[in-house]
Design a protein around this motif. Structure first.
Motif, PDB file in Angstrom:
ATOM      1  N   LEU A  14     -10.407   1.497  14.080  1.00  0.00           N
ATOM      2  CA  LEU A  14     -11.305   0.614  13.320  1.00  0.00           C
ATOM      3  C   LEU A  14     -10.705   0.368  11.950  1.00  0.00           C
ATOM      4  O   LEU A  14     -10.373   1.307  11.234  1.00  0.00           O
ATOM      5  N   ALA A  73     -10.951  -2.544   8.477  1.00  0.00           N
ATOM      6  CA  ALA A  73     -11.637  -3.699   7.899  1.00  0.00           C
ATOM      7  C   ALA A  73     -10.688  -4.793   7.404  1.00  0.00           C
ATOM      8  O   ALA A  73     -11.131  -5.903   7.104  1.00  0.00           O
ATOM      9  N   GLY A 103     -10.821   3.342   9.389  1.00  0.00           N
ATOM     10  CA  GLY A 103     -10.033   2.831   8.266  1.00  0.00           C
ATOM     11  C   GLY A 103      -8.598   3.312   8.307  1.00  0.00           C
ATOM     12  O   GLY A 103      -8.091   3.873   7.341  1.00  0.00           O
ATOM     13  N   MET A 114      -3.916  -5.169   7.235  1.00  0.00           N
ATOM     14  CA  MET A 114      -3.600  -3.779   7.595  1.00  0.00           C
ATOM     15  C   MET A 114      -3.431  -3.678   9.117  1.00  0.00           C
ATOM     16  O   MET A 114      -2.522  -3.000   9.611  1.00  0.00           O
ATOM     17  N   TYR A 136       0.816  -1.222   0.000  1.00  0.00           N
ATOM     18  CA  TYR A 136       0.000   0.000   0.000  1.00  0.00           C
ATOM     19  C   TYR A 136       0.853   1.278   0.000  1.00  0.00           C
ATOM     20  O   TYR A 136       0.601   2.209  -0.777  1.00  0.00           O
TER      21      TYR A 136
END
Ligand SMILES: C[S@@+](CC[C@H](N)C(=O)[O-])C[C@H]1O[C@@H](n2cnc3c(N)ncnc32)[C@H](O)[C@@H]1O
Length: 208
Positions: free
Chosen positions: A67, A69, A45, A73, A12
């Motif tokens: 938080l 998903a 995120g 990560m 990423y």
């Protein structure tokens, strides 16, 4: 969707630098300078955790709820979190923040995943659950009449979106107008700035 960023999690940072140079890091650093040094910060995120050492430098005492998903990560973010950072990680793609006592919410390059309607709906869901009116710290892309090199920026966004449509479950075809969606939910801008000729922006916002 849960884990749709798992495939690209390890690359990423590389992808983001190839596409946008150091601009993403630059705006994150600028925005983080506006965080208060204490409080309860909800991060939506949060991604691979690159922001965590920066937040720690600015606000080592702040309590963080992270938080995210994607399990990959989160794994990467756990490695990047400074040892004494007060942080709880939650693996979720839902805005389950009913029990949160957040007075600060941070989201960078997060709302570009949602349509304008979904941004407004999710903001409403979040607003309903929180007892306090938090201060928001938002950084993201913006393309409007003030954006320089609009044709090039639109092209750059198209290529980026195509990449995310192939490798994640990204559904959109164009960039949503994120900050206008906030305006429509009646947020007041406390601070704002843009870089790269009004292509990347941050805003500190409060709900009216
Ligand atoms: C484009 S990345 C941005 C990461 C980071 N915020 C940054 O500024 O570099 C978006 C992140 O949001 C996560 N995500 C997507 N939908 C989510 C949701 N509903 N709840 C929590 N995280 C989500 C993805 O897994 C991904 O890590």
């Amino acid at each position: 969707l849960l884990n749709s960023y798992n495939k690209i999690a390890p690359i990423y940072s590389i992808i983001s630098r190839l596409a946008f140079g150091l601009a993403i890091e630059k705006i994150q650093k600028q925005l983080i300078q506006h965080l208060p040094t204490t409080g309860n910060l909800l991060i939506l995120g949060g991604g691979n955790g690159n922001i965590l050492p920066l937040i720690y430098l600015r606000a080592p005492e702040i309590n963080i709820e992270y938080l995210e998903a994607s399990s990959s990560m989160i794994k990467s973010a756990k490695l990047k979190a400074p040892k004494n950072q007060k942080i709880i990680f939650t693996h979720t793609d839902q805005f389950e923040i009913a029990k949160s006592n957040a007075d600060l919410i941070y989201s960078s390059f997060f709302w570009d995943l949602f349509s304008e309607k979904d941004i407004r709906d999710n903001l409403q869901i979040i607003e309903k659950q929180l007892s306090l009116k938090p201060t928001w710290f938002v950084a993201d892309f913006i393309i409007n009449k003030n954006t320089k090199f609009q044709f090039f920026r639109k092209f750059q966004m198209k290529v980026t979106i195509l990449f995310f449509r192939i490798f994640t479950d990204y559904k959109l075809k164009t960039l949503p107008d994120i900050f206008t969606s906030f305006d429509e939910r009646k947020y007041n801008t406390l601070k704002n700035s843009t870089i790269r000729g009004n292509f990347i922006a941050y805003k500190v916002l409060e709900k009216l």
